[in-house]
Design an enzyme around this catalytic site. Structure first.
Site, mmCIF file in Angstrom:
data_model
loop_
_atom_site.group_PDB
_atom_site.id
_atom_site.type_symbol
_atom_site.label_atom_id
_atom_site.label_comp_id
_atom_site.label_asym_id
_atom_site.label_seq_id
_atom_site.Cartn_x
_atom_site.Cartn_y
_atom_site.Cartn_z
ATOM 1 N N ASP A 1 -30.578 -3.789 -2.834
ATOM 2 C CA ASP A 1 -31.586 -3.619 -3.875
ATOM 3 C C ASP A 1 -32.327 -4.911 -4.160
ATOM 4 O O ASP A 1 -31.920 -5.995 -3.755
ATOM 5 C CB ASP A 1 -30.946 -3.092 -5.152
ATOM 6 C CG ASP A 1 -29.866 -4.024 -5.699
ATOM 7 O OD1 ASP A 1 -29.107 -4.592 -4.892
ATOM 8 O OD2 ASP A 1 -29.779 -4.190 -6.934
ATOM 9 N N GLU B 1 -26.701 -4.404 -6.860
ATOM 10 C CA GLU B 1 -26.159 -5.719 -7.236
ATOM 11 C C GLU B 1 -26.876 -6.276 -8.458
ATOM 12 O O GLU B 1 -26.260 -6.856 -9.351
ATOM 13 C CB GLU B 1 -26.302 -6.683 -6.049
ATOM 14 C CG GLU B 1 -25.669 -8.054 -6.266
ATOM 15 C CD GLU B 1 -26.624 -9.092 -6.822
ATOM 16 O OE1 GLU B 1 -26.166 -10.209 -7.144
ATOM 17 O OE2 GLU B 1 -27.836 -8.809 -6.955
#
Length: 474
Positions: free
Chosen positions: A77, A144
């Protein structure tokens, strides 16, 4: 293409492919499918776990069959922010990449080199027929940026390696062996409203600030737009507050904030006076600071004076930035707080803070201090479970191998230290018994902001170093 004049064309071709895929935290399906398809197309074993992490496996090359496996790790991400006025849609639009004089950035948005460059480096090595290495594993985690979700829920049975190179660091020549832990805090104040008796309503906006990563840039004394807006409101005299909003992500220093107020007279002159002082204080650390004041349509309701005072006084008083510097590792931040997001809803006002520390007890103590302060202003407070710090092990055998190889391959001694930002290594180390990790990466600047950029030569050097390191591993 933008990468035509760069040396490692293959690396940047892959990065371009990754950048075409929307991958904001929580929206990783596209990048996950891309990675699995990529692995299949190159004949590489692959897998996912229940949370959506991706695992790719490359067999050892000839002569390296007996080398212990090594994992290359990063996250799928990215933090998605854009310039005011940008029409970019992060749910469907590709990142538009620009390369100027070897500096790679995006047009009007964050770049996503955090952590797309890790994926690009790993894939370029995994699919390079000339690369030499023992068994390799790639670990690409989800979400994350919004809570280390993938690392916390990683299926340890999918990982055989017990040595891991995390590629989520942002300063070349540094090998990180520790990081801060953290916790997020949410404070809520119920809103009480009253009839607006003032004749005019104004919008006051603070903008132009650098923002940046609340771990990597918190020590640089950049302006926090929310804090600066509260400072201006404290100076403008009599007014009624309608709303305040600012900040975008828990791990991003707010670069813009806006307040709507009602008043009997134009506050511009008082705002200018306060802003002039702020601009002078920030002329070196954050020279882009600016503000606007404009009259807008009048409103029927405003917050009660008591509610206004609780909100503005708290935002003015609440700590933001570095609390303490480390005495164990000179030069790094030990404990900090990012006053990250404020929102005025229909019935409540919400403030979100992100607290980091390299010492768990210091993190918890700072959370308690903030909780006490916020409750004194009438807010209710709740905190998440947090994530653990990664305790340094300067005697790690793997670290010594990597540090020696760094000097031999790149011709300079690496700095070995810890970082104030949160990394996934500590969590993964705890989930996988016996895992030994280090973290490295290229020069990335102003991550989590529209000014995010990566130095092309630095990224190419790190990619080259990883290849050479793997070829030398025994």
């Amino acid at each position: 293409m933008w990468y035509d004049n760069l040396s490692d064309r293959r690396l940047w071709e892959i990065f371009e492919e990754i950048s075409r895929i929307p991958r904001e935290s929580g929206n990783e399906e596209g990048i996950r499918n891309f990675l699995l398809r990529w692995a299949d197309e190159h004949g590489l074993a692959n897998d996912t776990d229940d949370i959506g992490n991706v695992f790719i496996y490359a067999p050892a090359t000839s002569g390296h069959e007996n080398v212990p496996a090594i994992a290359l790790q990063g996250h799928m991400d990215m933090v998605c922010v854009k310039r005011p006025g940008s029409m970019h849609d992060f749910t469907k639009d590709p990142i538009e990449i620009v390369c100027e004089d070897g500096i790679i950035h995006a047009k009007d948005t964050s770049l996503g080199a955090d952590n797309g460059i890790a994926i690009a480096i790993a894939l370029s090595i995994f699919t390079d027929p000339t690369a030499e290495h023992g068994p390799l594993e790639a670990i690409f985690t989800v979400s994350e940026e919004t809570g280390l979700t993938g690392a916390f829920n990683l299926d340890a049975s999918k990982v055989k390696a017990r040595r891991m190179i995390n590629l989520d660091s942002e300063e070349e020549s540094i090998i990180y062996i520790g990081c801060a832990g953290g916790v997020d805090m949410k404070a809520v104040l119920p809103l009480r409203k009253t009839t607006n008796k003032a004749a005019h309503t104004y919008e006051i906006k603070v903008h132009g600030l650098l923002g940046g990563h609340s771990g990597g840039e918190i020590h640089k004394e950049r302006g926090n737009a929310v804090k600066l807006l509260a400072r201006i409101l404290e100076r403008i005299g009599r007014y009624s507050l309608v709303s305040i909003a600012g900040g975008t992500k828990h791990n991003v220093i707010p670069s813009e904030a806006v307040a709507t107020i009602s008043a009997s007279s134009d506050p511009t002159s008082k705002v200018k006076k306060a802003a002039k002082e702020i601009a002078n204080e920030l002329k070196y650390a954050d020279p882009g600071f600016d503000f606007t004041v404009k009259e807008i349509d009048n409103v029927d309701e405003v917050l009660s004076s008591k509610t206004r005072d609780r909100i503005v006084d708290l935002l003015f008083t609440a700590p933001h930035g570095v609390k303490t510097m480390s005495t164990a590792i000179p030069g790094i931040v030990e404990t900090s707080n990012n006053l990250a997001i404020v929102e005025t809803g229909k019935d409540e006002f919400v403030i979100r803070n992100s607290i980091r520390s390299n010492i768990g007890s210091a993190r918890d103590n700072h959370l308690l201090m903030l909780t006490t302060l916020y409750k004194a202003y009438g807010f209710s407070v709740e905190a998440g479970d947090g994530y653990p710090e990664w305790e340094p092990d300067p005697n790690s055998k793997f670290l010594k191998i990597v540090a020696k190889a760094y000097k031999d391959i790149l011709g300079k001694e690496p700095e070995i230290t810890a970082i104030h930002a949160g990394l996934e290594c500590g969590i993964i180390n705890k989930r996988i018994k016996g895992m030994d990790s280090i973290s490295i990466g290229p020069d990335l600047l102003d991550v989590h902001s529209v000014n995010e950029h990566v130095v092309a030569e630095s990224a190419e050097r790190i990619s080259y170093f990883i290849r050479e390191l793997l070829a030398r591993m025994k």
